[in-house]
Design an enzyme around this catalytic site. Structure first.
Site, mmCIF file in Angstrom:
data_model
loop_
_atom_site.group_PDB
_atom_site.id
_atom_site.type_symbol
_atom_site.label_atom_id
_atom_site.label_comp_id
_atom_site.label_asym_id
_atom_site.label_seq_id
_atom_site.Cartn_x
_atom_site.Cartn_y
_atom_site.Cartn_z
ATOM 1 N N ASN A 141 -41.167 -26.272 17.774
ATOM 2 C CA ASN A 141 -41.209 -27.136 18.967
ATOM 3 C C ASN A 141 -41.058 -26.306 20.233
ATOM 4 O O ASN A 141 -40.339 -25.307 20.247
ATOM 5 C CB ASN A 141 -40.074 -28.176 18.898
ATOM 6 N N ASP A 253 -31.844 -33.877 39.418
ATOM 7 C CA ASP A 253 -32.991 -34.032 38.517
ATOM 8 C C ASP A 253 -34.215 -34.520 39.291
ATOM 9 O O ASP A 253 -34.217 -34.542 40.517
ATOM 10 C CB ASP A 253 -32.624 -34.955 37.348
HETATM 11 C C1 FMN Z 1 -39.494 -28.894 35.137
HETATM 12 C C2 FMN Z 1 -39.069 -29.727 33.963
HETATM 13 C C3 FMN Z 1 -37.742 -29.816 33.622
HETATM 14 C C4 FMN Z 1 -37.338 -30.556 32.523
HETATM 15 N N1 FMN Z 1 -36.024 -30.578 32.168
HETATM 16 C C5 FMN Z 1 -35.645 -31.174 31.028
HETATM 17 C C6 FMN Z 1 -34.303 -31.062 30.563
HETATM 18 O O1 FMN Z 1 -33.456 -30.438 31.197
HETATM 19 N N2 FMN Z 1 -33.984 -31.663 29.383
HETATM 20 C C7 FMN Z 1 -34.909 -32.352 28.648
HETATM 21 O O2 FMN Z 1 -34.562 -32.822 27.564
HETATM 22 N N3 FMN Z 1 -36.180 -32.505 29.079
HETATM 23 C C8 FMN Z 1 -36.575 -31.915 30.237
HETATM 24 N N4 FMN Z 1 -37.863 -32.009 30.665
HETATM 25 C C9 FMN Z 1 -38.798 -32.884 29.941
HETATM 26 C C10 FMN Z 1 -39.237 -32.326 28.617
HETATM 27 O O3 FMN Z 1 -39.586 -30.970 28.678
HETATM 28 C C11 FMN Z 1 -40.442 -33.126 28.107
HETATM 29 O O4 FMN Z 1 -40.072 -34.467 28.021
HETATM 30 C C12 FMN Z 1 -40.963 -32.674 26.773
HETATM 31 O O5 FMN Z 1 -42.126 -33.398 26.467
HETATM 32 C C13 FMN Z 1 -39.971 -32.880 25.657
HETATM 33 O O6 FMN Z 1 -40.473 -32.177 24.550
HETATM 34 P P1 FMN Z 1 -40.525 -32.804 23.088
HETATM 35 O O7 FMN Z 1 -41.621 -33.857 23.130
HETATM 36 O O8 FMN Z 1 -40.892 -31.645 22.231
HETATM 37 O O9 FMN Z 1 -39.199 -33.372 22.810
HETATM 38 C C14 FMN Z 1 -38.298 -31.278 31.762
HETATM 39 C C15 FMN Z 1 -39.635 -31.206 32.117
HETATM 40 C C16 FMN Z 1 -40.033 -30.430 33.188
HETATM 41 C C17 FMN Z 1 -41.490 -30.345 33.528
#
Ligand code: FMN
Length: 447
Positions: A141, A253
Protein backbone atom coordinates in the site's frame (compact mmCIF):
# COMPACT_ATOMS: atom_id res chain seq x y z
CA UNK A 1 10.41 10.21 -14.46
CA UNK A 2 11.20 12.42 -11.54
CA UNK A 3 10.22 15.60 -9.77
CA UNK A 4 13.30 17.16 -11.44
CA UNK A 5 12.01 16.29 -14.92
CA UNK A 6 8.80 18.09 -14.07
CA UNK A 7 10.62 21.10 -12.63
CA UNK A 8 12.60 21.30 -15.88
CA UNK A 9 9.34 21.38 -17.82
CA UNK A 10 7.94 24.06 -15.51
CA UNK A 11 11.10 26.17 -15.97
CA UNK A 12 10.54 26.03 -19.74
CA UNK A 13 6.92 27.10 -19.26
CA UNK A 14 8.15 29.96 -17.03
CA UNK A 15 6.12 28.68 -14.11
CA UNK A 16 8.89 28.64 -11.50
CA UNK A 17 9.52 31.59 -9.19
CA UNK A 18 13.07 31.54 -7.79
CA UNK A 19 13.10 32.99 -4.29
CA UNK A 20 16.62 34.16 -3.53
CA UNK A 21 16.05 35.83 -0.14
CA UNK A 22 17.27 33.73 2.81
CA UNK A 23 14.12 32.50 4.57
CA UNK A 24 13.50 30.46 7.68
CA UNK A 25 11.78 27.05 7.72
CA UNK A 26 9.76 28.31 10.65
CA UNK A 27 6.79 30.31 9.27
CA UNK A 28 8.74 32.41 6.70
CA UNK A 29 8.75 29.86 3.84
CA UNK A 30 5.13 28.81 4.61
CA UNK A 31 4.12 32.51 4.68
CA UNK A 32 5.42 32.95 1.12
CA UNK A 33 3.78 29.65 0.10
CA UNK A 34 0.47 30.98 1.40
CA UNK A 35 0.93 34.32 -0.41
CA UNK A 36 1.34 32.49 -3.74
CA UNK A 37 -1.36 29.90 -3.11
CA UNK A 38 -4.23 29.50 -5.63
CA UNK A 39 -3.03 29.71 -9.23
CA UNK A 40 0.48 30.73 -8.05
CA UNK A 41 3.75 29.47 -9.60
CA UNK A 42 6.02 26.66 -8.46
CA UNK A 43 8.23 28.16 -5.73
CA UNK A 44 11.93 27.35 -5.48
CA UNK A 45 13.45 28.67 -2.26
CA UNK A 46 17.15 28.82 -3.04
CA UNK A 47 18.44 29.99 0.34
CA UNK A 48 17.09 28.38 3.48
CA UNK A 49 18.37 29.82 6.75
CA UNK A 50 20.47 27.25 8.59
CA UNK A 51 20.40 24.63 5.80
CA UNK A 52 22.40 24.08 2.64
CA UNK A 53 19.34 22.71 0.80
CA UNK A 54 16.75 24.14 -1.59
CA UNK A 55 13.03 23.85 -0.85
CA UNK A 56 10.47 23.46 -3.64
CA UNK A 57 6.73 23.96 -3.18
CA UNK A 58 3.38 24.29 -4.97
CA UNK A 59 4.41 21.87 -7.72
CA UNK A 60 0.91 20.50 -8.41
CA UNK A 61 -0.81 23.67 -7.14
CA UNK A 62 -3.01 24.23 -10.19
CA UNK A 63 -5.17 22.01 -12.40
CA UNK A 64 -3.21 23.27 -15.39
CA UNK A 65 0.10 22.02 -13.92
CA UNK A 66 -1.43 18.68 -12.97
CA UNK A 67 -2.48 18.23 -16.61
CA UNK A 68 0.95 19.33 -17.87
CA UNK A 69 2.69 16.97 -15.43
CA UNK A 70 0.62 14.04 -16.65
CA UNK A 71 0.82 15.12 -20.29
CA UNK A 72 -2.94 15.21 -20.68
CA UNK A 73 -5.52 17.91 -21.39
CA UNK A 74 -8.21 18.84 -18.86
CA UNK A 75 -10.92 17.00 -20.85
CA UNK A 76 -9.09 13.68 -20.62
CA UNK A 77 -7.72 14.02 -17.08
CA UNK A 78 -10.39 11.93 -15.33
CA UNK A 79 -10.14 9.28 -18.02
CA UNK A 80 -6.36 9.03 -17.45
CA UNK A 81 -6.98 8.49 -13.76
CA UNK A 82 -9.70 5.87 -14.24
CA UNK A 83 -7.55 4.02 -16.79
CA UNK A 84 -4.64 3.96 -14.34
CA UNK A 85 -6.91 2.73 -11.53
CA UNK A 86 -8.36 0.01 -13.76
CA UNK A 87 -5.05 -1.07 -15.33
CA UNK A 88 -2.22 -0.60 -12.84
CA UNK A 89 1.26 -1.62 -14.05
CA UNK A 90 3.95 -3.08 -11.76
CA UNK A 91 6.99 -0.77 -11.84
CA UNK A 92 10.39 -2.33 -12.45
CA UNK A 93 12.54 -2.75 -9.33
CA UNK A 94 16.09 -1.60 -10.14
CA UNK A 95 19.22 -2.25 -8.10
CA UNK A 96 20.30 1.38 -7.89
CA UNK A 97 19.00 4.89 -8.50
CA UNK A 98 19.59 8.56 -7.62
CA UNK A 99 17.63 8.06 -4.38
CA UNK A 100 20.53 5.89 -3.17
CA UNK A 101 23.39 8.28 -3.88
CA UNK A 102 23.78 8.77 -0.12
CA UNK A 103 22.98 6.15 2.51
CA UNK A 104 23.21 7.60 6.00
CA UNK A 105 22.33 7.35 9.66
CA UNK A 106 19.34 9.25 10.94
CA UNK A 107 19.50 12.75 12.28
CA UNK A 108 16.22 14.46 11.51
CA UNK A 109 17.56 17.83 12.74
CA UNK A 110 19.60 17.99 9.48
CA UNK A 111 16.53 18.40 7.26
CA UNK A 112 14.63 21.64 6.55
CA UNK A 113 11.24 20.48 7.82
CA UNK A 114 8.74 23.33 7.84
CA UNK A 115 6.69 24.73 10.71
CA UNK A 116 3.61 26.11 8.98
CA UNK A 117 1.01 27.68 11.27
CA UNK A 118 1.05 29.62 14.53
CA UNK A 119 -0.33 26.87 16.81
CA UNK A 120 1.16 23.85 15.01
CA UNK A 121 2.95 21.49 17.37
CA UNK A 122 6.21 22.07 15.48
CA UNK A 123 7.83 20.99 12.21
CA UNK A 124 5.85 18.59 10.04
CA UNK A 125 6.61 16.59 6.89
CA UNK A 126 3.62 17.07 4.59
CA UNK A 127 4.60 15.67 1.19
CA UNK A 128 5.67 12.11 2.05
CA UNK A 129 4.27 9.07 0.29
CA UNK A 130 4.33 6.18 2.71
CA UNK A 131 4.82 2.64 1.42
CA UNK A 132 4.21 -0.47 3.52
CA UNK A 133 3.85 -4.20 2.92
CA UNK A 134 1.55 -6.30 5.12
CA UNK A 135 3.36 -8.56 7.58
CA UNK A 136 2.12 -11.63 5.67
CA UNK A 137 3.69 -10.12 2.52
CA UNK A 138 0.43 -10.26 0.57
CA UNK A 139 -0.57 -6.57 0.33
CA UNK A 140 1.40 -3.46 -0.69
CA UNK A 141 0.00 0.00 0.00
CA UNK A 142 1.05 3.58 -0.68
CA UNK A 143 -0.66 6.63 0.82
CA UNK A 144 0.10 10.20 1.87
CA UNK A 145 0.40 10.94 5.61
CA UNK A 146 1.48 13.93 7.62
CA UNK A 147 4.41 13.25 9.92
CA UNK A 148 5.12 15.25 13.04
CA UNK A 149 8.82 15.56 13.83
CA UNK A 150 9.25 14.52 17.48
CA UNK A 151 13.05 14.36 17.87
CA UNK A 152 16.17 13.29 15.95
CA UNK A 153 14.79 9.88 15.00
CA UNK A 154 11.08 9.77 15.80
CA UNK A 155 7.97 10.92 13.98
CA UNK A 156 4.26 10.69 14.78
CA UNK A 157 2.12 9.52 11.87
CA UNK A 158 -1.55 10.45 11.38
CA UNK A 159 -3.40 7.29 10.35
CA UNK A 160 -7.03 7.79 9.38
CA UNK A 161 -8.64 4.32 9.61
CA UNK A 162 -8.03 3.21 6.03
CA UNK A 163 -5.49 0.95 4.37
CA UNK A 164 -2.21 1.84 6.10
CA UNK A 165 -4.07 1.86 9.42
CA UNK A 166 -5.28 -1.67 8.57
CA UNK A 167 -1.74 -2.86 7.76
CA UNK A 168 -0.48 -1.34 11.01
CA UNK A 169 -3.27 -3.08 12.99
CA UNK A 170 -2.41 -6.40 11.31
CA UNK A 171 1.26 -5.95 12.29
CA UNK A 172 0.30 -4.93 15.84
CA UNK A 173 -1.84 -8.07 16.20
CA UNK A 174 1.17 -10.15 15.15
CA UNK A 175 3.27 -8.27 17.77
CA UNK A 176 5.42 -6.65 15.06
CA UNK A 177 6.38 -3.11 14.06
CA UNK A 178 5.48 -2.18 10.48
CA UNK A 179 8.34 -1.32 8.09
CA UNK A 180 7.71 1.76 5.95
CA UNK A 181 9.48 3.96 3.45
CA UNK A 182 8.54 7.66 3.51
CA UNK A 183 9.51 9.19 0.18
CA UNK A 184 9.75 12.92 -0.43
CA UNK A 185 10.30 14.79 -3.67
CA UNK A 186 8.65 12.26 -5.97
CA UNK A 187 6.99 12.96 -9.32
CA UNK A 188 3.58 14.38 -8.36
CA UNK A 189 1.84 11.58 -10.30
CA UNK A 190 2.98 9.37 -7.41
CA UNK A 191 1.33 11.73 -4.91
CA UNK A 192 -1.87 11.75 -6.97
CA UNK A 193 -1.89 7.94 -7.19
CA UNK A 194 -1.17 7.66 -3.46
CA UNK A 195 -4.18 9.82 -2.63
CA UNK A 196 -6.46 7.83 -4.96
CA UNK A 197 -9.16 5.74 -3.33
CA UNK A 198 -8.26 2.39 -4.93
CA UNK A 199 -9.32 -0.91 -3.33
CA UNK A 200 -7.38 -2.51 -0.48
CA UNK A 201 -4.86 -4.85 -2.07
CA UNK A 202 -4.10 -2.63 -5.06
CA UNK A 203 -0.66 -1.00 -4.83
CA UNK A 204 -0.69 2.73 -5.62
CA UNK A 205 2.90 2.54 -7.00
CA UNK A 206 1.38 0.40 -9.78
CA UNK A 207 -1.27 3.07 -10.34
CA UNK A 208 1.43 5.77 -10.41
CA UNK A 209 3.43 3.75 -12.93
CA UNK A 210 0.38 3.47 -15.20
CA UNK A 211 -0.22 7.23 -14.83
CA UNK A 212 3.44 7.81 -15.75
CA UNK A 213 3.20 5.46 -18.77
CA UNK A 214 5.63 2.99 -17.24
CA UNK A 215 7.97 5.79 -16.13
CA UNK A 216 8.32 4.78 -12.47
CA UNK A 217 11.24 2.74 -11.13
CA UNK A 218 11.57 1.46 -7.56
CA UNK A 219 14.56 0.57 -5.39
CA UNK A 220 14.70 -1.64 -2.32
CA UNK A 221 15.37 0.27 0.89
CA UNK A 222 18.63 -0.19 2.80
CA UNK A 223 17.38 -0.52 6.37
CA UNK A 224 13.78 -1.81 6.16
CA UNK A 225 11.72 -4.27 4.15
CA UNK A 226 10.19 -1.69 1.81
CA UNK A 227 10.71 -0.09 -1.57
CA UNK A 228 10.69 3.53 -2.73
CA UNK A 229 10.77 5.51 -5.99
CA UNK A 230 14.31 5.24 -7.42
CA UNK A 231 14.29 8.93 -8.36
CA UNK A 232 12.95 10.30 -5.06
CA UNK A 233 14.87 13.20 -3.56
CA UNK A 234 14.85 11.89 0.01
CA UNK A 235 13.61 8.67 1.63
CA UNK A 236 13.23 8.15 5.36
CA UNK A 237 13.18 4.49 6.33
CA UNK A 238 11.34 3.56 9.48
CA UNK A 239 9.08 1.30 11.49
CA UNK A 240 5.64 2.21 12.78
CA UNK A 241 5.68 1.07 16.38
CA UNK A 242 3.24 -1.63 17.44
CA UNK A 243 3.10 -0.20 20.96
CA UNK A 244 4.29 3.40 21.15
CA UNK A 245 1.79 6.23 20.60
CA UNK A 246 1.83 9.97 21.31
CA UNK A 247 -0.71 12.77 21.21
CA UNK A 248 -0.30 14.14 17.68
CA UNK A 249 -0.83 17.82 16.82
CA UNK A 250 -2.06 20.50 16.94
CA UNK A 251 -1.87 20.68 13.16
CA UNK A 252 -3.80 22.44 10.42
CA UNK A 253 -5.54 20.05 8.04
CA UNK A 254 -7.13 20.55 4.61
CA UNK A 255 -9.91 22.84 5.88
CA UNK A 256 -7.41 25.40 7.22
CA UNK A 257 -8.54 24.82 10.81
CA UNK A 258 -6.69 22.94 13.54
CA UNK A 259 -7.48 19.23 13.52
CA UNK A 260 -8.36 17.66 16.87
CA UNK A 261 -5.46 16.08 18.74
CA UNK A 262 -5.46 12.30 18.96
CA UNK A 263 -3.24 9.48 20.10
CA UNK A 264 -1.29 8.33 17.02
CA UNK A 265 1.51 5.82 16.43
CA UNK A 266 5.19 6.71 16.61
CA UNK A 267 7.54 5.92 13.70
CA UNK A 268 11.09 5.00 14.62
CA UNK A 269 13.24 6.28 11.73
CA UNK A 270 16.15 3.88 11.28
CA UNK A 271 17.94 5.11 8.17
CA UNK A 272 17.99 7.63 5.33
CA UNK A 273 18.70 7.34 1.63
CA UNK A 274 18.82 10.43 -0.58
CA UNK A 275 20.23 12.25 -3.53
CA UNK A 276 23.53 14.00 -2.82
CA UNK A 277 22.03 17.43 -3.67
CA UNK A 278 18.46 16.60 -2.66
CA UNK A 279 15.71 19.23 -2.89
CA UNK A 280 13.24 19.22 -0.02
CA UNK A 281 9.58 19.32 -1.08
CA UNK A 282 7.20 21.39 1.02
CA UNK A 283 3.41 21.21 0.73
CA UNK A 284 1.24 23.81 2.41
CA UNK A 285 -1.49 22.17 4.53
CA UNK A 286 -4.88 23.50 3.34
CA UNK A 287 -3.22 25.09 0.29
CA UNK A 288 -4.56 24.55 -3.23
CA UNK A 289 -2.10 21.69 -3.86
CA UNK A 290 -3.28 19.81 -0.77
CA UNK A 291 -6.92 20.35 -1.78
CA UNK A 292 -6.38 19.35 -5.41
CA UNK A 293 -4.42 16.20 -4.56
CA UNK A 294 -7.09 15.09 -2.11
CA UNK A 295 -10.11 16.25 -4.09
CA UNK A 296 -9.35 15.42 -7.69
CA UNK A 297 -9.54 11.61 -7.38
CA UNK A 298 -12.89 12.04 -5.62
CA UNK A 299 -14.21 14.24 -8.44
CA UNK A 300 -13.66 11.19 -10.63
CA UNK A 301 -15.70 9.02 -8.25
CA UNK A 302 -18.50 11.61 -8.24
CA UNK A 303 -18.43 11.83 -12.05
CA UNK A 304 -18.69 8.04 -12.42
CA UNK A 305 -21.52 7.77 -9.91
CA UNK A 306 -23.52 10.68 -11.39
CA UNK A 307 -23.03 9.32 -14.93
CA UNK A 308 -25.17 6.35 -13.86
CA UNK A 309 -28.22 8.55 -13.15
CA UNK A 310 -28.18 11.15 -15.96
CA UNK A 311 -27.24 10.81 -19.62
CA UNK A 312 -24.50 13.45 -19.56
CA UNK A 313 -22.16 14.81 -16.89
CA UNK A 314 -20.46 18.02 -18.07
CA UNK A 315 -18.15 18.94 -15.18
CA UNK A 316 -17.43 18.32 -11.48
CA UNK A 317 -15.61 20.65 -9.12
CA UNK A 318 -14.74 19.88 -5.52
CA UNK A 319 -14.27 23.59 -5.00
CA UNK A 320 -11.26 25.16 -3.30
CA UNK A 321 -13.60 27.20 -1.08
CA UNK A 322 -15.05 23.91 0.18
CA UNK A 323 -11.47 22.80 0.94
CA UNK A 324 -11.42 20.54 -2.12
CA UNK A 325 -13.30 18.06 0.04
CA UNK A 326 -16.64 19.25 1.46
CA UNK A 327 -18.35 21.11 -1.42
CA UNK A 328 -19.10 19.89 -4.94
CA UNK A 329 -20.60 21.65 -7.93
CA UNK A 330 -21.76 19.33 -10.69
CA UNK A 331 -23.09 20.33 -14.09
CA UNK A 332 -25.28 17.88 -15.99
CA UNK A 333 -27.77 17.61 -18.81
CA UNK A 334 -30.95 16.46 -17.16
CA UNK A 335 -33.85 14.79 -18.95
CA UNK A 336 -36.70 15.26 -16.49
CA UNK A 337 -37.24 17.25 -13.32
CA UNK A 338 -36.12 15.13 -10.42
CA UNK A 339 -32.89 14.12 -12.16
CA UNK A 340 -31.15 16.93 -10.29
CA UNK A 341 -31.97 15.39 -6.93
CA UNK A 342 -30.77 11.97 -8.07
CA UNK A 343 -27.51 13.62 -9.11
CA UNK A 344 -27.14 14.98 -5.58
CA UNK A 345 -27.84 11.58 -4.01
CA UNK A 346 -25.35 9.91 -6.36
CA UNK A 347 -22.69 12.49 -5.46
CA UNK A 348 -23.21 11.99 -1.72
CA UNK A 349 -22.98 8.21 -2.16
CA UNK A 350 -19.74 8.51 -4.16
CA UNK A 351 -17.89 10.75 -1.70
CA UNK A 352 -18.99 10.18 1.91
CA UNK A 353 -17.16 13.28 3.17
CA UNK A 354 -19.20 15.54 0.86
CA UNK A 355 -21.32 17.95 2.88
CA UNK A 356 -22.91 20.42 0.44
CA UNK A 357 -23.52 19.82 -3.24
CA UNK A 358 -24.99 21.98 -5.97
CA UNK A 359 -26.19 20.65 -9.31
CA UNK A 360 -26.38 23.09 -12.23
CA UNK A 361 -27.16 23.14 -15.95
CA UNK A 362 -24.37 22.84 -18.59
CA UNK A 363 -24.32 26.62 -19.24
CA UNK A 364 -22.99 27.26 -15.71
CA UNK A 365 -19.22 27.23 -15.17
CA UNK A 366 -18.69 25.00 -12.13
CA UNK A 367 -15.28 26.63 -11.55
CA UNK A 368 -16.75 30.14 -11.29
CA UNK A 369 -18.32 30.76 -7.84
CA UNK A 370 -20.20 33.82 -9.21
CA UNK A 371 -21.78 31.76 -11.95
CA UNK A 372 -22.82 29.06 -9.46
CA UNK A 373 -24.30 31.65 -7.13
CA UNK A 374 -26.19 33.15 -10.08
CA UNK A 375 -27.69 29.73 -10.84
CA UNK A 376 -28.78 29.40 -7.20
CA UNK A 377 -30.22 32.91 -7.27
CA UNK A 378 -32.26 32.43 -10.46
CA UNK A 379 -33.03 28.70 -10.78
CA UNK A 380 -33.43 27.40 -7.23
CA UNK A 381 -36.43 27.37 -4.88
CA UNK A 382 -35.56 26.21 -1.36
CA UNK A 383 -39.12 24.96 -0.76
CA UNK A 384 -38.84 22.49 -3.64
CA UNK A 385 -35.24 22.02 -4.71
CA UNK A 386 -33.45 21.45 -1.43
CA UNK A 387 -32.42 18.15 0.14
CA UNK A 388 -31.38 18.06 3.81
CA UNK A 389 -30.23 14.82 5.43
CA UNK A 390 -29.55 14.88 9.15
CA UNK A 391 -27.32 12.59 11.20
CA UNK A 392 -25.38 11.14 8.34
CA UNK A 393 -21.70 10.18 8.28
CA UNK A 394 -19.55 13.01 6.94
CA UNK A 395 -16.04 14.29 7.47
CA UNK A 396 -14.36 14.54 10.87
CA UNK A 397 -12.32 17.40 9.38
CA UNK A 398 -15.38 19.70 9.48
CA UNK A 399 -15.30 21.71 12.72
CA UNK A 400 -19.10 22.13 12.64
CA UNK A 401 -19.72 18.34 12.50
CA UNK A 402 -19.46 15.97 15.44
CA UNK A 403 -15.72 15.36 15.07
CA UNK A 404 -15.78 12.23 17.23
CA UNK A 405 -18.52 10.33 15.35
CA UNK A 406 -18.28 12.20 12.02
CA UNK A 407 -22.07 12.76 12.09
CA UNK A 408 -23.20 15.81 10.15
CA UNK A 409 -26.07 17.34 8.19
CA UNK A 410 -25.79 17.25 4.40
CA UNK A 411 -27.45 19.67 2.02
CA UNK A 412 -28.06 19.32 -1.69
CA UNK A 413 -29.17 22.21 -3.90
CA UNK A 414 -30.80 21.50 -7.23
CA UNK A 415 -30.11 24.73 -9.14
CA UNK A 416 -31.04 23.33 -12.53
CA UNK A 417 -33.74 25.11 -14.48
CA UNK A 418 -37.21 23.56 -13.92
CA UNK A 419 -38.40 21.99 -17.18
CA UNK A 420 -42.02 22.82 -16.36
CA UNK A 421 -41.40 26.57 -16.87
CA UNK A 422 -40.71 28.22 -20.26
CA UNK A 423 -37.03 27.99 -21.21
CA UNK A 424 -36.80 31.68 -22.19
CA UNK A 425 -37.52 32.75 -18.60
CA UNK A 426 -34.07 31.36 -17.71
CA UNK A 427 -32.20 32.46 -20.79
CA UNK A 428 -28.95 34.30 -20.11
CA UNK A 429 -29.25 37.56 -21.98
CA UNK A 430 -26.53 38.05 -24.61
CA UNK A 431 -25.25 41.21 -26.30
CA UNK A 432 -24.87 40.85 -30.07
CA UNK A 433 -21.21 41.00 -31.08
CA UNK A 434 -18.91 41.12 -34.10
CA UNK A 435 -15.21 40.75 -34.92
CA UNK A 436 -14.33 44.45 -34.75
CA UNK A 437 -15.99 45.15 -31.39
CA UNK A 438 -14.36 42.02 -29.96
CA UNK A 439 -10.94 43.31 -31.08
CA UNK A 440 -11.62 46.70 -29.47
CA UNK A 441 -12.78 45.04 -26.24
CA UNK A 442 -9.72 42.79 -26.14
CA UNK A 443 -7.39 45.76 -26.61
CA UNK A 444 -9.14 47.77 -23.90
CA UNK A 445 -9.03 44.78 -21.58
CA UNK A 446 -5.28 44.34 -22.02
CA UNK A 447 -4.54 47.98 -21.01
C1 FMN B 1 -1.23 16.27 1.16
C2 FMN B 1 -2.04 15.13 1.73
C3 FMN B 1 -1.98 14.85 3.07
C4 FMN B 1 -2.69 13.79 3.61
N1 FMN B 1 -2.57 13.49 4.93
C5 FMN B 1 -3.15 12.39 5.42
C6 FMN B 1 -2.89 11.98 6.77
O1 FMN B 1 -2.17 12.63 7.51
N2 FMN B 1 -3.48 10.83 7.20
C7 FMN B 1 -4.28 10.07 6.39
O2 FMN B 1 -4.73 9.01 6.84
N3 FMN B 1 -4.57 10.45 5.13
C8 FMN B 1 -4.00 11.58 4.62
N4 FMN B 1 -4.23 11.95 3.33
C9 FMN B 1 -5.22 11.21 2.53
C10 FMN B 1 -4.74 9.85 2.10
O3 FMN B 1 -3.43 9.86 1.60
C11 FMN B 1 -5.68 9.31 1.01
O4 FMN B 1 -6.98 9.27 1.53
C12 FMN B 1 -5.32 7.95 0.51
O5 FMN B 1 -6.17 7.61 -0.55
C13 FMN B 1 -5.43 6.88 1.56
O6 FMN B 1 -4.81 5.73 1.04
P1 FMN B 1 -5.47 4.29 1.12
O7 FMN B 1 -6.64 4.31 0.15
O8 FMN B 1 -4.38 3.39 0.67
O9 FMN B 1 -5.89 4.08 2.51
C14 FMN B 1 -3.53 13.01 2.77
C15 FMN B 1 -3.60 13.30 1.42
C16 FMN B 1 -2.86 14.34 0.89
C17 FMN B 1 -2.93 14.61 -0.58
Amino acid sequence: MSLRDLLGLMEKRKEVLHVKDPLSTSFEIPFVMKKFDKEGPVLLFEKVKGFDVKVVANVFGTRRRICAGLGVDQERLYQRLTEAWASPMKPKIVSDGPAKEVVEKVDLSKFPFLTHFERDAGPYITSAVVYAKSVDGKVDNVSVHRLQVLDRNHLAIRLVPRHLFKLWRMAKKAGKNLDVSMSLGVHPAVLLAASSPVAFGACEFDVANALMRNGLRLVECEHVNACAPAEAELVLEGRISASKEVVEGPFVDVTGTYDVQRSQPVVNVVGVIRRRDYVYEGLLPSGAEHRLLMGLPHEVLIWESVAKVVPKVCAVNLSLGGSGWLHAVISVEKQVDGDGKNVLLAAFAAHPSLKHAVVVDPDIDVFDPCDVEWAIATRFQAGEDLIVVKNVRGSTLDSSADQETGLTTKMGIDATRPLTKPEEKFERAKIPTGKSIETVARRLHSL
